[in-house]
Scaffold this motif. Structure first.
Motif, short mmCIF file in Angstrom:
data_model
loop_
_atom_site.label_atom_id
_atom_site.label_comp_id
_atom_site.label_asym_id
_atom_site.label_seq_id
_atom_site.Cartn_x
_atom_site.Cartn_y
_atom_site.Cartn_z
N ILE A 401 0.86 -1.13 0.18
CA ILE A 401 -0.10 -0.06 -0.09
C ILE A 401 0.87 1.27 -0.11
N ARG A 402 0.55 2.19 -0.86
CA ARG A 402 1.29 3.54 -0.95
C ARG A 402 0.18 4.49 -0.88
N LYS A 403 0.57 5.91 -0.66
CA LYS A 403 -0.45 6.89 -0.46
C LYS A 403 0.03 7.82 -1.60
N TRP A 404 -0.90 8.31 -2.49
CA TRP A 404 -0.70 9.26 -3.41
C TRP A 404 -0.87 10.57 -2.64
N ASN A 405 0.00 11.55 -3.01
CA ASN A 405 -0.09 12.78 -2.59
C ASN A 405 -0.36 13.99 -3.37
N HIS A 406 -1.74 14.48 -3.55
CA HIS A 406 -1.92 15.29 -4.81
C HIS A 406 -1.34 16.71 -4.22
N PHE A 407 -1.33 16.92 -3.09
CA PHE A 407 -0.81 18.33 -2.55
C PHE A 407 0.67 18.61 -2.32
N LYS A 408 1.46 17.45 -2.48
CA LYS A 408 2.89 17.53 -2.45
C LYS A 408 3.53 18.40 -1.32
N GLU A 409 2.65 18.08 -0.13
CA GLU A 409 3.35 18.18 1.12
C GLU A 409 2.69 17.37 2.18
N ILE A 410 3.05 17.33 3.42
CA ILE A 410 2.53 16.12 4.26
C ILE A 410 1.38 16.83 4.94
N LYS A 411 0.22 16.02 4.73
CA LYS A 411 -1.15 16.17 5.19
C LYS A 411 -1.66 15.35 6.16
N ASN A 412 -1.00 14.18 6.32
CA ASN A 412 -1.23 13.11 7.16
C ASN A 412 -0.31 12.03 7.43
N HIS A 413 -0.68 10.97 8.49
CA HIS A 413 0.42 10.18 8.85
C HIS A 413 0.75 9.44 7.32
N TYR A 414 -0.03 9.08 6.48
CA TYR A 414 0.50 8.06 5.47
C TYR A 414 1.27 9.01 4.26
N ASP A 415 1.37 10.35 4.38
CA ASP A 415 2.01 10.97 3.35
C ASP A 415 3.34 10.90 3.99
N MET A 416 3.53 10.88 5.36
CA MET A 416 4.95 10.88 5.77
C MET A 416 5.64 9.56 5.96
N THR A 417 4.73 8.22 5.92
CA THR A 417 5.41 7.17 6.31
C THR A 417 5.31 6.18 5.01
N ILE A 418 4.29 6.37 4.32
CA ILE A 418 4.25 5.41 3.06
C ILE A 418 3.93 6.24 1.82
N PRO A 419 4.60 6.87 1.62
CA PRO A 419 4.41 7.87 0.24
C PRO A 419 4.72 7.14 -1.14
N LEU A 420 4.21 7.59 -2.09
CA LEU A 420 4.60 6.87 -3.42
C LEU A 420 5.33 7.61 -3.90
N LYS A 421 6.60 7.26 -4.12
CA LYS A 421 7.77 8.04 -4.53
C LYS A 421 8.00 7.84 -5.99
N GLU A 422 7.74 6.85 -6.48
CA GLU A 422 7.89 6.41 -8.13
C GLU A 422 6.73 5.85 -8.68
N ILE A 423 6.29 6.03 -9.70
CA ILE A 423 5.09 5.52 -10.17
C ILE A 423 5.39 4.10 -10.86
N PRO A 424 4.74 2.96 -10.47
CA PRO A 424 5.25 1.99 -10.95
C PRO A 424 4.50 1.38 -12.19
#
Length: 457
Positions: A401-424
């Motif tokens: 599981i990864r979290k997609w971030n539309h806002f490009k800034e940390i808004k919640n726990h998952y933005d901080m811990t499991i962000p999607l860094k590269e598009i698979p």
């Protein structure tokens, strides 16, 4: 002193409190509702224990970890400590009322608490509030008993549960001033020892925040909209209506006639500072209704003492046990309505259980899709959806599981811990917002109001 005295007269109320708690646990098991998003998020935290998280201190995660180690990972197992903490809080309130006033006041106070509409509702969910209320009540009793060291531990554990525990400090200071009518209490070294012990217990979370750019405290400022302050009378009205819902209409009416005197100074100091502070916040910022709930520990003891006939030698015109019995009865009726509502959900104008429905089926669908595409990452763009996925998708798929971030800034726990860094190259998408047009996606299913897609990039 004895904090808990199991004398003969205490056995009956204790038995009734136990029966109420057992009934609540039975309904947890009987209805077995899906986890609410915050509960699912706390469960995820409990799988990765730490001294802090994006939005909360860690106590709720540790409690869930203990409950799931004992009872398993079912929804009931995750929630089971909620009614138990409320039971323990009602026991502490009994002893708080007895120490401050008498046994009759203690009886009414503990039963007013255990039947509060908010407590009935809260007993069905595992959140930070049941734990906070217990530590607030326990710290109050220990502080009143001048058991400084353990009071400091209780305060620290409360801070490790929720930051609103900090409001206990001004409450304690006001009580000490009202008790002595001077500032000599500032020379009491035991107070500073107690505070230092509390800070020592809380220090792991402070250290965690320092390592993570004070993210939890920044989150508090963000959700309160402190940077967007403006006077709004509607906010305070909404806040006060929530308080009425928390304690029930009859108890709200009983609060109108309360008067202050020296006999009630401790419980007043215990409830008014946090109630005034949160009410002020609601005028200019965004204050959630449950931020004020610790105030009701002192409030219900105050109401019980003020209205309890022949309990304190007050004037007869203000003493009326019938009103207290009416408040408890009305709260029991509300509890019956709450617990019977799932049986009549089809007849209600809207589904009150929508937020805790359909997630099991949703998790099964995504996990089956993940089995067919073992190399695909599972991506969501919403905190609540991500939290539900982590619980309902199964242990084997959680690391995908990864979290997609539309806002490009940390808004919640998952933005901080499991962000999607590269598009698979392969993805299973569950998006609340729009999917990028460049993705080659096929809609697989539509469950619980959410579309599930399989995509190749």
């Amino acid at each position: 002193m004895k904090l808990i005295d199991f004398q003969k007269h205490y056995k009956l109320p204790l038995l009734l409190l136990v029966i109420i708690t057992v009934i609540r646990i039975f309904f947890l098991y009987y209805y077995n509702l899906n986890l609410y998003a915050d509960e699912a998020q706390y469960f995820g935290w409990s799988r990765n224990l730490d001294f802090g998280y994006y939005s909360k201190p860690p106590m709720v995660a540790f409690v869930i970890r203990i409950s799931t180690m004992i009872f398993g990972e079912s929804e009931t197992a995750i929630r089971i400590f909620s009614p138990i903490f409320h039971f323990l809080t009602s026991v502490v309130i009994y002893h708080l009322g007895k120490k401050l006033y008498n046994e009759k006041v203690a009886y009414y106070a503990c039963f007013l608490y255990i039947t509060l509409p908010a407590v009935t509702f809260s007993s069905n969910l595992m959140t930070t509030d049941p734990i906070l209320l217990f530590f607030w009540a326990l710290t109050a009793l220990l502080f009143l008993s001048e058991m400084w060291l353990v009071a400091g531990i209780g305060f620290g554990l409360g801070m490790m549960t929720k930051y609103s525990m900090a409001m206990f400090i001004p409450s304690a200071a006001i009580y000490l001033y009202w008790r002595d009518r001077n500032f000599y209490w500032l020379k009491n070294p035991n107070l500073y020892v107690s505070l230092l012990v509390g800070l020592a217990v809380f220090s792991p979370n402070i250290y965690w925040n320092i390592k993570h750019d004070m993210v939890s405290f920044a989150h508090l400022i963000d959700i309160s909209h402190a940077k967007e302050s403006s006077f709004n009378a509607r906010k305070i009205l909404e806040f006060l209506l929530i308080q009425i819902a928390i304690i029930g209409p009859v108890l709200s009416c009983l609060a109108i006639g309360l008067r202050e005197n020296n006999r009630h100074k401790y419980v007043i100091s215990l409830c008014l500072p946090i109630l005034i502070f949160t009410s002020f916040l609601s005028l200019f910022f965004n204050a959630y209704g449950n931020w004020a709930v610790p105030a009701y520990i002192g409030f219900i003891v105050w109401v019980s003492a003020y209205r309890c006939a022949n309990g304190l030698g007050d004037e007869p015109r203000v003493c009326n046990e019938k009103l207290l019995k009416l408040a408890i009865t009305s709260n029991v009726i509300v509890a019956i309505l709450i617990y019977s509502s799932p049986l009549f959900v089809n007849f209600l104008p809207s589904d009150p259980f929508k937020r805790v429905s359909g997630w099991r089926e949703f998790g099964v669908c995504v996990s089956e899709l993940a089995k067919r595409h073992p190399d695909a990452l599972i991506i969501s763009d919403d905190r609540k959806i991500t939290a539900e996925l982590i619980y309902y998708i199964g242990m084997d798929n959680r690391n995908k599981i990864r979290k997609w971030n539309h806002f490009k800034e940390i808004k919640n726990h998952y933005d901080m811990t499991i962000p999607l860094k590269e598009i698979p190259s392969e993805m299973i998408l569950v998006f609340k917002y729009n999917i990028p047009e460049s993705f080659n996606c096929n809609k697989v299913s539509y469950i619980n109001g959410l579309s599930i897609y399989y995509c190749k990039y």
